[in-house]
Write a protein that holds these residues in place. Structure first.
Motif, PDB file in Angstrom:
ATOM      1  N   LYS A 125      33.438  57.862  54.278  1.00 28.81           N
ATOM      2  CA  LYS A 125      32.194  57.986  55.048  1.00 28.81           C
ATOM      3  C   LYS A 125      31.200  58.924  54.391  1.00 28.81           C
ATOM      4  O   LYS A 125      29.985  58.742  54.526  1.00 28.81           O
ATOM      5  CB  LYS A 125      32.513  58.456  56.468  1.00 28.81           C
ATOM      6  CG  LYS A 125      33.390  57.491  57.253  1.00 28.81           C
ATOM      7  CD  LYS A 125      33.804  58.073  58.595  1.00 28.81           C
ATOM      8  CE  LYS A 125      34.768  57.153  59.324  1.00 28.81           C
ATOM      9  NZ  LYS A 125      35.262  57.745  60.604  1.00 28.81           N
ATOM     10  N   ILE A 126      31.692  59.957  53.673  1.00 27.96           N
ATOM     11  CA  ILE A 126      30.738  60.888  53.047  1.00 27.96           C
ATOM     12  C   ILE A 126      30.087  60.242  51.830  1.00 27.96           C
ATOM     13  O   ILE A 126      29.024  60.706  51.378  1.00 27.96           O
ATOM     14  CB  ILE A 126      31.394  62.235  52.679  1.00 27.96           C
ATOM     15  CG1 ILE A 126      32.432  62.074  51.570  1.00 27.96           C
ATOM     16  CG2 ILE A 126      31.997  62.898  53.912  1.00 27.96           C
ATOM     17  CD1 ILE A 126      32.995  63.387  51.065  1.00 27.96           C
ATOM     18  N   PHE A 127      30.700  59.189  51.282  1.00 26.15           N
ATOM     19  CA  PHE A 127      30.083  58.427  50.199  1.00 26.15           C
ATOM     20  C   PHE A 127      29.193  57.304  50.751  1.00 26.15           C
ATOM     21  O   PHE A 127      28.509  56.636  49.989  1.00 26.15           O
ATOM     22  CB  PHE A 127      31.159  57.806  49.309  1.00 26.15           C
ATOM     23  CG  PHE A 127      31.981  58.805  48.542  1.00 26.15           C
ATOM     24  CD1 PHE A 127      31.590  59.214  47.275  1.00 26.15           C
ATOM     25  CD2 PHE A 127      33.148  59.320  49.078  1.00 26.15           C
ATOM     26  CE1 PHE A 127      32.356  60.124  46.558  1.00 26.15           C
ATOM     27  CE2 PHE A 127      33.925  60.228  48.364  1.00 26.15           C
ATOM     28  CZ  PHE A 127      33.528  60.630  47.108  1.00 26.15           C
ATOM     29  N   LYS A 128      29.267  57.080  52.049  1.00 26.09           N
ATOM     30  CA  LYS A 128      28.629  55.935  52.708  1.00 26.09           C
ATOM     31  C   LYS A 128      29.086  54.636  52.043  1.00 26.09           C
ATOM     32  O   LYS A 128      28.290  53.825  51.573  1.00 26.09           O
ATOM     33  CB  LYS A 128      27.108  56.072  52.719  1.00 26.09           C
ATOM     34  CG  LYS A 128      26.643  57.225  53.609  1.00 26.09           C
ATOM     35  CD  LYS A 128      25.163  57.201  53.893  1.00 26.09           C
ATOM     36  CE  LYS A 128      24.786  58.298  54.893  1.00 26.09           C
ATOM     37  NZ  LYS A 128      23.340  58.355  55.173  1.00 26.09           N
ATOM     38  N   SER A 129      30.409  54.480  52.035  1.00 21.56           N
ATOM     39  CA  SER A 129      31.026  53.292  51.460  1.00 21.56           C
ATOM     40  C   SER A 129      32.047  52.723  52.433  1.00 21.56           C
ATOM     41  O   SER A 129      32.791  53.465  53.076  1.00 21.56           O
ATOM     42  CB  SER A 129      31.721  53.643  50.133  1.00 21.56           C
ATOM     43  OG  SER A 129      32.411  52.516  49.626  1.00 21.56           O
ATOM     44  N   ASP A 256      21.177  62.798  50.424  1.00 19.52           N
ATOM     45  CA  ASP A 256      21.291  61.381  50.747  1.00 19.52           C
ATOM     46  C   ASP A 256      22.045  60.670  49.624  1.00 19.52           C
ATOM     47  O   ASP A 256      21.632  60.711  48.457  1.00 19.52           O
ATOM     48  CB  ASP A 256      19.896  60.785  50.913  1.00 19.52           C
ATOM     49  CG  ASP A 256      19.931  59.357  51.440  1.00 19.52           C
ATOM     50  OD1 ASP A 256      20.967  58.956  52.019  1.00 19.52           O
ATOM     51  OD2 ASP A 256      18.921  58.636  51.262  1.00 19.52           O
ATOM     52  N   PHE A 257      23.151  60.038  49.970  1.00 11.91           N
ATOM     53  CA  PHE A 257      23.987  59.369  48.976  1.00 11.91           C
ATOM     54  C   PHE A 257      24.520  58.091  49.602  1.00 11.91           C
ATOM     55  O   PHE A 257      25.189  58.131  50.625  1.00 11.91           O
ATOM     56  CB  PHE A 257      25.148  60.285  48.555  1.00 11.91           C
ATOM     57  CG  PHE A 257      25.855  59.817  47.315  1.00 11.91           C
ATOM     58  CD1 PHE A 257      25.478  60.290  46.069  1.00 11.91           C
ATOM     59  CD2 PHE A 257      26.891  58.901  47.396  1.00 11.91           C
ATOM     60  CE1 PHE A 257      26.123  59.853  44.916  1.00 11.91           C
ATOM     61  CE2 PHE A 257      27.538  58.453  46.253  1.00 11.91           C
ATOM     62  CZ  PHE A 257      27.143  58.933  45.006  1.00 11.91           C
ATOM     63  N   GLU A 261      25.119  50.822  49.029  1.00 12.01           N
ATOM     64  CA  GLU A 261      23.742  50.319  48.974  1.00 12.01           C
ATOM     65  C   GLU A 261      23.156  50.429  47.575  1.00 12.01           C
ATOM     66  O   GLU A 261      22.392  49.551  47.137  1.00 12.01           O
ATOM     67  CB  GLU A 261      22.874  51.089  49.965  1.00 12.01           C
ATOM     68  CG  GLU A 261      21.434  50.610  50.028  1.00 12.01           C
ATOM     69  CD  GLU A 261      20.601  51.379  51.041  1.00 12.01           C
ATOM     70  OE1 GLU A 261      19.376  51.461  50.859  1.00 12.01           O
ATOM     71  OE2 GLU A 261      21.177  51.909  52.019  1.00 12.01           O
ATOM     72  N   TRP A 262      23.483  51.508  46.863  1.00 11.02           N
ATOM     73  CA  TRP A 262      22.933  51.731  45.527  1.00 11.02           C
ATOM     74  C   TRP A 262      23.808  51.156  44.413  1.00 11.02           C
ATOM     75  O   TRP A 262      23.513  51.334  43.234  1.00 11.02           O
ATOM     76  CB  TRP A 262      22.724  53.232  45.290  1.00 11.02           C
ATOM     77  CG  TRP A 262      21.679  53.828  46.191  1.00 11.02           C
ATOM     78  CD1 TRP A 262      20.694  53.173  46.867  1.00 11.02           C
ATOM     79  CD2 TRP A 262      21.526  55.210  46.520  1.00 11.02           C
ATOM     80  NE1 TRP A 262      19.928  54.061  47.602  1.00 11.02           N
ATOM     81  CE2 TRP A 262      20.415  55.316  47.399  1.00 11.02           C
ATOM     82  CE3 TRP A 262      22.203  56.374  46.163  1.00 11.02           C
ATOM     83  CZ2 TRP A 262      19.979  56.538  47.928  1.00 11.02           C
ATOM     84  CZ3 TRP A 262      21.774  57.585  46.679  1.00 11.02           C
ATOM     85  CH2 TRP A 262      20.672  57.671  47.545  1.00 11.02           C
ATOM     86  N   GLY A 263      24.869  50.463  44.783  1.00 11.87           N
ATOM     87  CA  GLY A 263      25.693  49.806  43.784  1.00 11.87           C
ATOM     88  C   GLY A 263      26.343  50.767  42.804  1.00 11.87           C
ATOM     89  O   GLY A 263      26.435  50.476  41.606  1.00 11.87           O
ATOM     90  N   ILE A 264      26.810  51.897  43.308  1.00  9.71           N
ATOM     91  CA  ILE A 264      27.484  52.878  42.458  1.00  9.71           C
ATOM     92  C   ILE A 264      28.944  52.461  42.310  1.00  9.71           C
ATOM     93  O   ILE A 264      29.611  52.132  43.294  1.00  9.71           O
ATOM     94  CB  ILE A 264      27.357  54.289  43.062  1.00  9.71           C
ATOM     95  CG1 ILE A 264      25.878  54.703  43.072  1.00  9.71           C
ATOM     96  CG2 ILE A 264      28.201  55.298  42.294  1.00  9.71           C
ATOM     97  CD1 ILE A 264      25.601  55.931  43.894  1.00  9.71           C
ATOM     98  N   ALA A 286      35.907  54.694  44.213  1.00  9.63           N
ATOM     99  CA  ALA A 286      35.748  53.648  43.201  1.00  9.63           C
ATOM    100  C   ALA A 286      35.450  52.315  43.871  1.00  9.63           C
ATOM    101  O   ALA A 286      36.124  51.927  44.834  1.00  9.63           O
ATOM    102  CB  ALA A 286      37.009  53.546  42.345  1.00  9.63           C
ATOM    103  N   SER A 287      34.466  51.607  43.333  1.00  5.19           N
ATOM    104  CA  SER A 287      34.107  50.295  43.864  1.00  5.19           C
ATOM    105  C   SER A 287      35.135  49.256  43.434  1.00  5.19           C
ATOM    106  O   SER A 287      35.937  49.484  42.516  1.00  5.19           O
ATOM    107  CB  SER A 287      32.728  49.895  43.332  1.00  5.19           C
ATOM    108  OG  SER A 287      32.818  49.574  41.948  1.00  5.19           O
ATOM    109  N   PRO A 288      35.122  48.076  44.068  1.00  7.41           N
ATOM    110  CA  PRO A 288      36.009  47.002  43.606  1.00  7.41           C
ATOM    111  C   PRO A 288      35.795  46.655  42.139  1.00  7.41           C
ATOM    112  O   PRO A 288      36.756  46.356  41.411  1.00  7.41           O
ATOM    113  CB  PRO A 288      35.637  45.835  44.528  1.00  7.41           C
ATOM    114  CG  PRO A 288      35.147  46.494  45.784  1.00  7.41           C
ATOM    115  CD  PRO A 288      34.419  47.725  45.320  1.00  7.41           C
TER     116      PRO A 288
END
Length: 473
Positions: A125-129, A256-257, A261-264, A286-288
């Motif tokens: 949640k702190i990464f907004k992911s 703000d992170f 949304e920002w595709g990190i 880590a993203s997929p």
């Protein structure tokens, strides 16, 4: 004398034991811009008992020998609380301290895996992911850097990396030592990442030789925040598949992170920054796409290998090696405090504190190291001092006289700036206390500040913009 070794890249003469009695201790002192290191032999100095140092020509530090009792060591008791305003490590809130005040536990018992499972979900949640996979690694931000790189890339891979200050410099050094082909985009310290140069590199890279873009979201040495959404926009515009790796050590949970949304692809932070924990936990999301990259990444990795974690995630035990039990309980308490306040409220609070600090600096007649408003940081402000003042003396005076800890200028801005950290579990009145201390220090070192000027400017802004405490409405 024979040379003993090197200190920050400069050789120091050897020191020999037994020349002085045990009542002598070695004391390191930092020269100011107006003092030169000593040149005579038998120079006093401090770290080890009964050692003699023949010191001459060291450009960064010089050493002095003092008899015990003649001068007290810096780390001594001072009345009241130490006012900790470095940009990390930061103040630890009392509920977190109490949560960590516990004995060790068997991390293979049912309790620790159950807590770890909820932590791994909540920390996203702190990464907004919602799509990322998180890792809680017993390390620092530097270890988290290495983990991000070695799990997703292979030696020789081309990386574009931005050099804008000391911490981006250190990350680039790590990238080079890990044998990546690092394409450095350098900006003047105090400026943000040069996205025009990035755009030209992406446009020219039709064969997609660039495998990753590495960027520090918030450069702590200069107080510069980069626009991550603009980096993602460029990657999308040129349909470039490079991974986006982000150091969010001094930004995540304060600025703000928006990872998804920002595709990190990989974001990381450290426990001692905005989370307000002790140092010792590197937190990675880590993203997929990043997890898929681990299947082809050939960098050597052992301790930082995500695959070891993923294997234990599937087993339901979660830990490939021993975690810090106390830090896990501290993280649980820290997240609870953040969620109680509301993450967006936490970010808004940091925005207020950052703005108030900048207003104080302006009222003092000093300049921000950050050269444009679009790059202003809400977690740290680097204050430029006049050439006649050594900023290191401001930091020393704050510690010695007022029990106030401020951040030193680093590397290219050493002696030129001091840093006010305003991140973590911090409120408006704490900040005003810091600002009043800075004013007294400025007066001490001969800067013609009007006492109360910065505090008044900050207080006026905060009085008009600070909301009621959410839990007390």
């Amino acid at each position: 004398m024979d040379r003993l070794g090197c200190f920050y890249g400069y050789c120091l003469p050897a020191f020999s034991a037994a020349r002085f009695p045990p009542s002598l201790i070695l004391i390191i002192q930092w020269p100011t811009s107006t003092h030169c290191p000593p040149t005579k032999s038998n120079t006093p100095c401090y770290l080890f008992p009964s050692l003699h140092l023949n010191s001459h020509s060291h450009p960064l530090y010089y050493l002095h020998l003092h008899r015990v009792g003649e001068e007290k060591m810096d780390y001594v008791y001072g009345p009241g609380r130490n006012h900790l305003f470095v940009p990390g490590p930061v103040n630890i809130p009392e509920p977190v301290i109490r949560a960590m005040n516990r004995n060790n536990e068997d991390y293979r018992s049912p309790a620790v895996p159950a807590m770890t499972k909820t932590l791994l979900e909540d920390v996203k949640k702190i990464f907004k992911s919602t799509t990322g996979t998180t890792f809680l690694i017993p390390t620092t931000g530097t270890g988290a850097w290495e983990s991000a790189l070695t799990n997703t890339l292979s030696p020789g891979d081309r990386i574009v990396s931005f050099l804008i200050g000391q911490f981006s410099l250190l990350w680039i050094d790590q990238q080079q030592r890990l044998k990546f082909d690092v394409d450095v985009i350098e900006s003047e310290w105090g400026q943000g990442a040069n996205l025009d140069i990035l755009e030209s590199k992406l446009a020219a890279d039709r064969n997609h030789t660039i495998k990753a873009i590495c960027i520090v979201h918030n450069e702590t040495a200069t107080g510069v925040t980069n626009n991550l959404s603009s980096v993602r926009k460029l990657l999308d515009e040129y349909q470039h598949p490079a991974l986006l790796l982000v150091d969010g050590v001094s930004s995540i949970c304060a600025l703000d992170f928006r990872m998804d949304e920002w595709g990190i692809d990989v974001a990381l932070t450290g426990s001692q920054k905005a989370l307000s924990l002790p140092t010792g936990m590197g937190i990675i999301c880590a993203s997929p796409k990043a997890l898929e990259a681990t299947k082809t990444a050939k960098s050597v990795r052992v301790f930082f290998d995500w695959n070891d974690y993923l294997k234990f995630y599937k087993l339901g035990t979660y830990w490939p090696y021993t975690p810090s039990i106390q830090l896990l309980y501290g993280l649980r308490a820290a997240l609870d405090l953040i969620f109680e306040e509301g993450l967006d409220n936490v970010i808004a609070r940091h925005s207020r504190l950052g703005k108030a600090t900048r207003l104080a600096v302006e009222a003092w007649g000093l300049k921000n190291c950050t050269q444009k408003e679009e790059w202003f940081s809400d977690t740290v402000t680097a204050v430029v001092v006049p050439p006649s003042i050594d900023s290191a003396e401001i930091v020393r005076r704050g510690w010695k006289r007022y029990n106030l800890s401020l951040g030193l200028g680093l590397n290219k801005v050493a002696g030129k700036v001091f840093r006010i950290g305003h991140l973590g579990n911090l409120n408006e009145l704490q900040l005003l206390g810091c600002l009043s201390g800075v004013e007294m220090i400025l007066k001490d070192v001969g800067y013609p500040v009007k006492l109360g000027s910065g505090v008044a400017a900050a207080a006026a802004y905060l009085q008009n913009n600070t909301p009621l405490i959410t839990s007390r409405i």
